[in-house]
Design a protein around this motif. Sequence first.
Motif, PDB file in Angstrom:
ATOM      1  N   GLY A   1       0.772  -1.124  -0.069  1.00  0.00           N
ATOM      2  CA  GLY A   1       0.023  -0.069  -0.012  1.00  0.00           C
ATOM      3  C   GLY A   1       0.780   1.320   0.164  1.00  0.00           C
ATOM      4  N   TYR A   2       0.306   2.236  -0.524  1.00  0.00           N
ATOM      5  CA  TYR A   2       0.790   3.482  -0.506  1.00  0.00           C
ATOM      6  C   TYR A   2       0.134   4.678  -0.060  1.00  0.00           C
ATOM      7  N   LEU A   3       0.393   5.523   1.082  1.00  0.00           N
ATOM      8  CA  LEU A   3      -0.396   6.461   1.427  1.00  0.00           C
ATOM      9  C   LEU A   3       0.560   7.758   1.748  1.00  0.00           C
ATOM     10  N   GLN A   4      -0.018   8.951   1.341  1.00  0.00           N
ATOM     11  CA  GLN A   4       0.528  10.249   1.759  1.00  0.00           C
ATOM     12  C   GLN A   4       0.487  10.397   3.315  1.00  0.00           C
ATOM     13  N   LYS A   5       1.528  11.097   3.886  1.00  0.00           N
ATOM     14  CA  LYS A   5       1.170  11.593   5.364  1.00  0.00           C
ATOM     15  C   LYS A   5       0.134  12.441   5.349  1.00  0.00           C
ATOM     16  N   GLU A   6      -0.343  13.285   4.534  1.00  0.00           N
ATOM     17  CA  GLU A   6      -1.170  14.535   4.616  1.00  0.00           C
ATOM     18  C   GLU A   6      -2.675  13.724   4.694  1.00  0.00           C
ATOM     19  N   SER A   7      -2.596  12.375   4.488  1.00  0.00           N
ATOM     20  CA  SER A   7      -4.209  11.655   4.293  1.00  0.00           C
ATOM     21  C   SER A   7      -4.989  11.952   5.767  1.00  0.00           C
ATOM     22  N   ASP A   8      -6.078  12.050   5.715  1.00  0.00           N
ATOM     23  CA  ASP A   8      -7.084  12.368   6.985  1.00  0.00           C
ATOM     24  C   ASP A   8      -6.816  10.921   7.754  1.00  0.00           C
ATOM     25  N   PRO A   9      -6.828  10.957   9.224  1.00  0.00           N
ATOM     26  CA  PRO A   9      -6.836   9.892  10.011  1.00  0.00           C
ATOM     27  C   PRO A   9      -7.626   8.700   9.392  1.00  0.00           C
ATOM     28  N   GLN A  10      -8.788   8.715   9.048  1.00  0.00           N
ATOM     29  CA  GLN A  10      -9.654   7.792   8.681  1.00  0.00           C
ATOM     30  C   GLN A  10      -9.119   6.870   7.417  1.00  0.00           C
ATOM     31  N   GLU A  11      -8.490   7.563   6.564  1.00  0.00           N
ATOM     32  CA  GLU A  11      -7.814   7.026   5.479  1.00  0.00           C
ATOM     33  C   GLU A  11      -6.825   6.091   5.842  1.00  0.00           C
ATOM     34  N   ILE A  12      -5.935   6.785   6.847  1.00  0.00           N
ATOM     35  CA  ILE A  12      -5.029   6.126   7.303  1.00  0.00           C
ATOM     36  C   ILE A  12      -5.246   4.724   7.914  1.00  0.00           C
ATOM     37  N   LYS A  13      -6.324   4.776   8.744  1.00  0.00           N
ATOM     38  CA  LYS A  13      -6.845   3.786   9.410  1.00  0.00           C
ATOM     39  C   LYS A  13      -7.332   2.771   8.335  1.00  0.00           C
ATOM     40  N   THR A  14      -7.941   3.209   7.311  1.00  0.00           N
ATOM     41  CA  THR A  14      -8.444   2.037   6.246  1.00  0.00           C
ATOM     42  C   THR A  14      -7.130   1.354   5.776  1.00  0.00           C
ATOM     43  N   ALA A  15      -6.271   2.185   5.342  1.00  0.00           N
ATOM     44  CA  ALA A  15      -4.914   1.418   4.772  1.00  0.00           C
ATOM     45  C   ALA A  15      -4.340   0.694   5.655  1.00  0.00           C
ATOM     46  N   ILE A  16      -4.297   0.641   6.939  1.00  0.00           N
ATOM     47  CA  ILE A  16      -3.689  -0.072   8.016  1.00  0.00           C
ATOM     48  C   ILE A  16      -4.373  -1.321   7.936  1.00  0.00           C
ATOM     49  N   HIS A  17      -5.750  -1.241   8.113  1.00  0.00           N
ATOM     50  CA  HIS A  17      -6.645  -2.227   8.085  1.00  0.00           C
ATOM     51  C   HIS A  17      -6.550  -3.213   7.039  1.00  0.00           C
ATOM     52  N   LYS A  18      -6.636  -2.508   5.682  1.00  0.00           N
ATOM     53  CA  LYS A  18      -6.507  -3.399   4.688  1.00  0.00           C
ATOM     54  C   LYS A  18      -5.355  -4.267   4.406  1.00  0.00           C
ATOM     55  N   VAL A  19      -4.224  -3.398   4.353  1.00  0.00           N
ATOM     56  CA  VAL A  19      -2.631  -4.090   4.461  1.00  0.00           C
ATOM     57  C   VAL A  19      -2.415  -5.311   5.482  1.00  0.00           C
ATOM     58  N   LEU A  20      -3.042  -5.076   6.516  1.00  0.00           N
ATOM     59  CA  LEU A  20      -2.811  -5.935   7.485  1.00  0.00           C
ATOM     60  C   LEU A  20      -3.822  -7.037   7.139  1.00  0.00           C
ATOM     61  N   HIS A  21      -4.747  -7.003   6.448  1.00  0.00           N
ATOM     62  CA  HIS A  21      -5.518  -8.276   6.017  1.00  0.00           C
ATOM     63  C   HIS A  21      -5.233  -8.795   4.535  1.00  0.00           C
ATOM     64  N   ASN A  22      -3.873  -8.410   4.290  1.00  0.00           N
ATOM     65  CA  ASN A  22      -3.515  -8.776   2.832  1.00  0.00           C
ATOM     66  C   ASN A  22      -4.049  -8.291   1.800  1.00  0.00           C
ATOM     67  N   GLN A  23      -4.868  -7.162   1.857  1.00  0.00           N
ATOM     68  CA  GLN A  23      -5.543  -6.500   0.681  1.00  0.00           C
ATOM     69  C   GLN A  23      -4.466  -5.217   0.215  1.00  0.00           C
ATOM     70  N   PRO A  24      -4.426  -5.016  -1.011  1.00  0.00           N
ATOM     71  CA  PRO A  24      -3.804  -3.838  -1.475  1.00  0.00           C
ATOM     72  C   PRO A  24      -4.504  -2.582  -1.320  1.00  0.00           C
ATOM     73  N   TYR A  25      -3.700  -1.523  -0.904  1.00  0.00           N
ATOM     74  CA  TYR A  25      -4.219  -0.254  -0.577  1.00  0.00           C
ATOM     75  C   TYR A  25      -3.772   0.859  -1.335  1.00  0.00           C
ATOM     76  N   ALA A  26      -4.608   1.479  -2.186  1.00  0.00           N
ATOM     77  CA  ALA A  26      -4.188   2.792  -2.977  1.00  0.00           C
ATOM     78  C   ALA A  26      -5.258   3.887  -2.835  1.00  0.00           C
ATOM     79  N   SER A  27      -4.720   4.949  -2.904  1.00  0.00           N
ATOM     80  CA  SER A  27      -5.861   6.180  -2.797  1.00  0.00           C
ATOM     81  C   SER A  27      -6.882   5.947  -4.154  1.00  0.00           C
TER      82      SER A  27
END
Length: 232
Positions: free
Chosen positions: A102-128
Amino acid sequence: MSELHILIAEDHGIVRLGTRLLIKEMYPLAQVAEATNFKSTLQQLEKKQFDLLILDINIPGGDSIQMIQAVRNMQQDIPILILSSYDESIYAIRYLKAGANGYLQKESDPQEIKTAIHKVLHNQPYASDTVQQQLFQSLSATRNPQGAFKLKNLSDREIEIMHLLAKGVSPTEIKNKLHIQLSTISTHKARIFEKMEVSNVVELAEKLREIELIRRNAADNSVNDTGSSAQP
């Protein structure tokens, strides 16, 4: 989910703290370790198995895209979420192709960061949404702004050096950061200028700003067009 072990590799304390707090909100029992440089990151990966690595691609001691393979050599299957201040329109697809999950910009809002963490932890790719749109345009051969074609002609190393030059980093600093010779930097610099059709660093920085502005306008127009087509 059983107790998680997550490693945050980031040299900015405020970013580490914010990321840790978000993780703890999601997974209160998670064990969160931190590293402030790439050497420390590899040392911790060698000692312990982690369920997730959150990696800043500009961390001291790292060499950007090659870090992905170095991490994979230590822990082959570890999910890697890139958290970066670098423009995702230029870097995200390159890092995803290199093996990041997954790839996420630091400026992303907290909810998007949480979504990215959750998806990558569950072996799902993440991109905005922006990066997903880029992927779709690439697959469907939709024409991007002319500047985007120029960026695609650059190698990963040229992209890396271009970004540093545009930020005002000197060749000597680039040499120390990337562990390459000044002559190599000079060669890459000449190729970058030729491919981007500029003659100096000031023009290069301005060109990148223009490309980013065009990209954002194109994305806004796409959203507006989608909204209009949805009207009865």
